[in-house]
Design a protein around this motif. Structure first.
Motif, PDB file in Angstrom:
ATOM      1  N   TYR A  69       0.901  -1.043  -0.092  1.00 14.54           N
ATOM      2  CA  TYR A  69      -0.167   0.018   0.168  1.00 14.54           C
ATOM      3  C   TYR A  69       0.640   1.459   0.069  1.00 14.54           C
ATOM      4  O   TYR A  69       0.316   2.370  -0.720  1.00 14.54           O
ATOM      5  CB  TYR A  69      -0.526  -0.560   1.261  1.00 14.54           C
ATOM      6  CG  TYR A  69      -2.319  -0.809   1.497  1.00 14.54           C
ATOM      7  CD1 TYR A  69      -2.239  -1.870   0.374  1.00 14.54           C
ATOM      8  CD2 TYR A  69      -3.143  -1.440   1.866  1.00 14.54           C
ATOM      9  CE1 TYR A  69      -3.041  -2.837   0.492  1.00 14.54           C
ATOM     10  CE2 TYR A  69      -3.830  -2.362   2.503  1.00 14.54           C
ATOM     11  CZ  TYR A  69      -3.670  -3.687   1.073  1.00 14.54           C
ATOM     12  OH  TYR A  69      -5.057  -4.020   1.201  1.00 14.54           O
ATOM     13  N   ARG A 129      -4.491  -1.000  -2.730  1.00 18.19           N
ATOM     14  CA  ARG A 129      -5.216  -0.823  -1.690  1.00 18.19           C
ATOM     15  C   ARG A 129      -6.367  -0.397  -2.249  1.00 18.19           C
ATOM     16  O   ARG A 129      -7.491  -1.134  -1.542  1.00 18.19           O
ATOM     17  CB  ARG A 129      -4.438   0.008  -0.759  1.00 18.19           C
ATOM     18  CG  ARG A 129      -5.092   1.933  -1.384  1.00 18.19           C
ATOM     19  CD  ARG A 129      -4.101   2.510  -0.066  1.00 18.19           C
ATOM     20  NE  ARG A 129      -3.958   4.095  -0.321  1.00 18.19           N
ATOM     21  CZ  ARG A 129      -3.128   4.318  -1.457  1.00 18.19           C
ATOM     22  NH1 ARG A 129      -3.291   4.042  -2.053  1.00 18.19           N
ATOM     23  NH2 ARG A 129      -3.414   5.857  -1.745  1.00 18.19           N
ATOM     24  N   PHE A 130      -7.018   0.010  -3.540  1.00 16.03           N
ATOM     25  CA  PHE A 130      -8.242   0.119  -3.815  1.00 16.03           C
ATOM     26  C   PHE A 130      -9.041  -0.799  -4.737  1.00 16.03           C
ATOM     27  O   PHE A 130     -10.104  -0.898  -3.973  1.00 16.03           O
ATOM     28  CB  PHE A 130      -8.122   1.548  -5.256  1.00 16.03           C
ATOM     29  CG  PHE A 130      -7.218   3.012  -4.333  1.00 16.03           C
ATOM     30  CD1 PHE A 130      -8.150   3.333  -3.551  1.00 16.03           C
ATOM     31  CD2 PHE A 130      -6.207   3.272  -4.970  1.00 16.03           C
ATOM     32  CE1 PHE A 130      -7.785   4.629  -3.048  1.00 16.03           C
ATOM     33  CE2 PHE A 130      -5.446   4.707  -4.130  1.00 16.03           C
ATOM     34  CZ  PHE A 130      -6.341   5.373  -3.603  1.00 16.03           C
ATOM     35  N   TRP A 153     -10.307  -2.794  -0.943  1.00 16.84           N
ATOM     36  CA  TRP A 153     -11.334  -1.808  -0.417  1.00 16.84           C
ATOM     37  C   TRP A 153     -12.986  -1.934  -1.501  1.00 16.84           C
ATOM     38  O   TRP A 153     -13.516  -3.065  -1.287  1.00 16.84           O
ATOM     39  CB  TRP A 153     -10.949  -0.701  -0.371  1.00 16.84           C
ATOM     40  CG  TRP A 153     -12.975  -0.179   0.142  1.00 16.84           C
ATOM     41  CD1 TRP A 153     -12.074   0.474   1.904  1.00 16.84           C
ATOM     42  CD2 TRP A 153     -13.302   0.855  -0.190  1.00 16.84           C
ATOM     43  NE1 TRP A 153     -13.387   0.970   2.353  1.00 16.84           N
ATOM     44  CE2 TRP A 153     -14.306   1.618   0.808  1.00 16.84           C
ATOM     45  CE3 TRP A 153     -14.167   0.411  -1.627  1.00 16.84           C
ATOM     46  CZ2 TRP A 153     -15.370   1.407   0.713  1.00 16.84           C
ATOM     47  CZ3 TRP A 153     -15.258   1.151  -1.754  1.00 16.84           C
ATOM     48  CH2 TRP A 153     -16.020   1.766  -0.294  1.00 16.84           C
ATOM     49  N   LEU A 192      -8.652   6.016   1.014  1.00 14.56           N
ATOM     50  CA  LEU A 192      -9.402   5.107   2.017  1.00 14.56           C
ATOM     51  C   LEU A 192     -10.199   5.369   2.417  1.00 14.56           C
ATOM     52  O   LEU A 192     -11.509   5.144   2.605  1.00 14.56           O
ATOM     53  CB  LEU A 192      -8.684   3.473   1.905  1.00 14.56           C
ATOM     54  CG  LEU A 192      -7.814   3.062   1.884  1.00 14.56           C
ATOM     55  CD1 LEU A 192      -7.029   1.970   2.216  1.00 14.56           C
ATOM     56  CD2 LEU A 192      -8.463   2.300   0.481  1.00 14.56           C
ATOM     57  N   PRO A 247     -14.381   7.126   0.531  1.00 17.14           N
ATOM     58  CA  PRO A 247     -14.563   6.204  -0.682  1.00 17.14           C
ATOM     59  C   PRO A 247     -15.075   7.429  -1.987  1.00 17.14           C
ATOM     60  O   PRO A 247     -15.244   7.025  -3.339  1.00 17.14           O
ATOM     61  CB  PRO A 247     -15.887   5.304   0.258  1.00 17.14           C
ATOM     62  CG  PRO A 247     -15.472   5.364   1.226  1.00 17.14           C
ATOM     63  CD  PRO A 247     -15.188   6.987   0.944  1.00 17.14           C
ATOM     64  N   PHE A 285      -6.607  -1.925   6.321  1.00 17.66           N
ATOM     65  CA  PHE A 285      -7.259  -0.688   5.838  1.00 17.66           C
ATOM     66  C   PHE A 285      -6.803  -0.040   7.566  1.00 17.66           C
ATOM     67  O   PHE A 285      -6.551   1.904   7.436  1.00 17.66           O
ATOM     68  CB  PHE A 285      -8.783  -0.760   5.772  1.00 17.66           C
ATOM     69  CG  PHE A 285      -9.209  -1.613   4.432  1.00 17.66           C
ATOM     70  CD1 PHE A 285      -8.417  -1.891   4.011  1.00 17.66           C
ATOM     71  CD2 PHE A 285     -10.526  -2.106   5.271  1.00 17.66           C
ATOM     72  CE1 PHE A 285      -8.294  -2.672   2.397  1.00 17.66           C
ATOM     73  CE2 PHE A 285     -10.429  -2.981   3.206  1.00 17.66           C
ATOM     74  CZ  PHE A 285      -9.931  -3.476   2.374  1.00 17.66           C
ATOM     75  N   GLY A 302      -5.918   5.467   5.853  1.00 13.33           N
ATOM     76  CA  GLY A 302      -6.851   4.784   6.346  1.00 13.33           C
ATOM     77  C   GLY A 302      -6.948   5.144   8.023  1.00 13.33           C
ATOM     78  O   GLY A 302      -8.147   6.932   7.888  1.00 13.33           O
ATOM     79  N   THR A 331     -12.244   4.853   8.965  1.00 15.18           N
ATOM     80  CA  THR A 331     -12.518   3.989   7.854  1.00 15.18           C
ATOM     81  C   THR A 331     -14.084   3.055   6.706  1.00 15.18           C
ATOM     82  O   THR A 331     -14.468   2.856   7.827  1.00 15.18           O
ATOM     83  CB  THR A 331     -11.408   3.308   6.819  1.00 15.18           C
ATOM     84  OG1 THR A 331     -10.122   4.134   7.202  1.00 15.18           O
ATOM     85  CG2 THR A 331     -11.852   2.649   5.100  1.00 15.18           C
TER      86      THR A 331
END
Length: 470
Positions: free
Chosen positions: A96, A110-111, A114, A132, A135, A178, A184, A188
């Motif tokens: 990340y 990381r996206f 998620w 994160l 959104p 996260f 994050g 989050t």
């Protein structure tokens, strides 16, 4: 939903110029969230439960039904296991925080993670400066409300307990990643799928139901039984212990075993229990990529070599736990998952282990505990020698650390002043301190944040002076 087609299919080229219309942005509203599959029939039906933070949130979650999708923030769920595989988290955090994905023209992982956790496929577009925690700054390939059976199956799960409290039954590693990510944190937002609502049960009956359904893992990082009061009260890396065998099993995925639909709860812990008696990790240097790979090879070969009908643990056979018929799924060691895992950090596309070891190298090693305080304790605590560790403790009283002694506080709450004078090491992570913190003349180091140290909450003045390293 059944028969729907994912929108915004991801392309591998020029992701930063790829933009999905704002109308498809993630909308955190009850009217948009919540396409869930009914557990008994598999047909799709809209369903949503959610509420504001705190007590009102718990009341709102108490009305959730099995199959509902609920919007939460990470600090609203409670763990159902005492340990994590730290190296799995370190892999995620290493990746990340790296630019390797972007350098290859991809979105940062990381996206993707998620979006998958949210039941929405993978990232479709990512704005400059996306986080994160926000959104609305990125989109997923499956808009909310158009989830598919397959995408919903990737979501993490919770059981609603007494008072509407949410207990996480799958996803501790993903959600902790996260939480610990630089962009994050505990607020989050993410959606989770409800497995069952047991909110009307008494506390004792609730935990019995959790045990009966294998929705709680009550063994520590050494395989010893623990009670439910030893479970962490919140997510956050520093609130968990490190189970090295849980990490080992994660890295053998696709090499010695694989997950499938309907896999056993806590599957990796079950394999780890079996491997604990067969692979002695003290024989390997787990800071070395080559030696760690040897451990993965030995563990995964043990998994594939065992006959499929052999009972591994908890009455489950190797085949039921996803054992692969051939090591590395029949590929050479330079190919397949093992080949991918072996790629070093200086490559354009490093393997998981390389990211994990690089991140772990940045984490300060804690001194060994000579005294450990857990659970509730009232009264002043004097630390005059050795290393005193507060481990998921609830201490009401002042703490004084004198010259040369060490203090390690992880996942704990201290109501009272904490003062250290000439201590060796002072490490406070993932904890809440109500009262003044005064750290003076530390000889080795002070760690209050950074890699491997979950952020703290300080409800009083903080003074750190005269230290060699902070």
């Amino acid at each position: 939903m059944t028969g729907s087609t994912p929108a915004g299919t991801r392309t591998s080229s020029a992701p930063r110029s790829s933009r999905t219309p704002r109308g498809r942005r993630l909308a955190w509203n009850a009217g948009v969230l919540g396409c869930a599959l009914l557990l008994h029939g598999g047909s799709a039906t809209p369903s949503f439960a959610g509420a504001s933070a705190g007590t009102s949130a718990a009341r709102g979650f108490a009305s959730a039904r099995a199959g509902d999708l609920i919007e939460v923030t990470l600090d609203q769920v409670r763990p159902t296991q005492p340990s994590l595989g730290y190296d799995q988290i370190f892999y995620k955090l290493g990746r990340y925080s790296s630019t390797k994905d972007e350098d290859r023209g991809k979105f940062n992982k990381r996206f993707d993670d998620w979006c998958e956790t949210n039941g929405q496929g993978e990232a479709a577009s990512v704005d400059a400066g996306a986080t994160l925690a926000d959104p609305s700054s990125f989109t997923c390939s499956i808009p909310a409300g158009q989830e598919t059976e397959d995408s919903l199956a990737q979501m993490k799960t919770v059981v609603v307990g007494p008072g509407g409290t949410l207990y996480l039954t799958d996803g501790h590693h993903s959600l902790t990643s996260f939480w610990e990510a630089a962009d994050g944190g505990p607020k989050t937002p993410v959606r989770l799928r409800v497995t069952a609502n047991l909110s009307r049960l008494s506390t004792a009956a609730f935990w019995q139901e959790m045990r009966d359904n294998d929705w709680v893992w009550l063994k520590d990082e050494n395989g010893r039984a623990v009670t439910v009061d030893r479970l962490p009260s919140r997510l956050g890396l520093s609130r968990f212990h490190d189970d090295r065998y849980r990490s080992l099993v994660y890295f053998t995925r696709g090499i010695g075993y694989d997950r499938a639909d309907g896999s056993a709860e806590f599957l990796e812990f079950l394999w780890g229990t079996w491997l604990r008696d067969r692979v002695d990790l003290s024989r390997y240097d787990l800071t070395s990529l080559a030696s760690y790979l040897d451990a993965v090879r030995d563990a995964s070969e043990a998994m594939t070599d065992v006959p499929g009908d052999t009972v591994v643990t908890d009455g489950r056979t190797a085949d039921e736990l996803g054992r692969l018929a051939e090591w590395n799924d029949g590929e050479k060691d330079t190919k397949g998952e093992f080949g991918d895992l072996s790629v070093p950090l200086d490559d354009d596309k490093p393997g998981k282990l390389a990211f994990a070891l690089d991140y772990r190298s940045r984490v300060a090693a804690s001194p060994d505990c000579t005294r450990t305080v857990t659970g509730r304790r009232t009264g002043a605590l004097l630390v005059a020698s050795g290393t005193t560790c507060l481990d998921n403790a609830r201490l009401t009283g002042a703490v004084l650390v004198t010259s040369g002694a060490n203090l390690v506080v992880r996942g704990s709450t201290v109501t009272g002043a904490v003062r250290t004078v000439g201590a060796g090491t002072v490490e406070i992570c993932g904890s809440t301190l109500t009262g003044a913190l005064s750290v003076t003349g530390t000889r080795d180091r002070v760690t209050l944040s950074g890699p491997g140290c979950t952020a703290n909450t300080f409800d009083g003045p903080v003074s750190v002076t005269g230290t060699k390293k902070v």
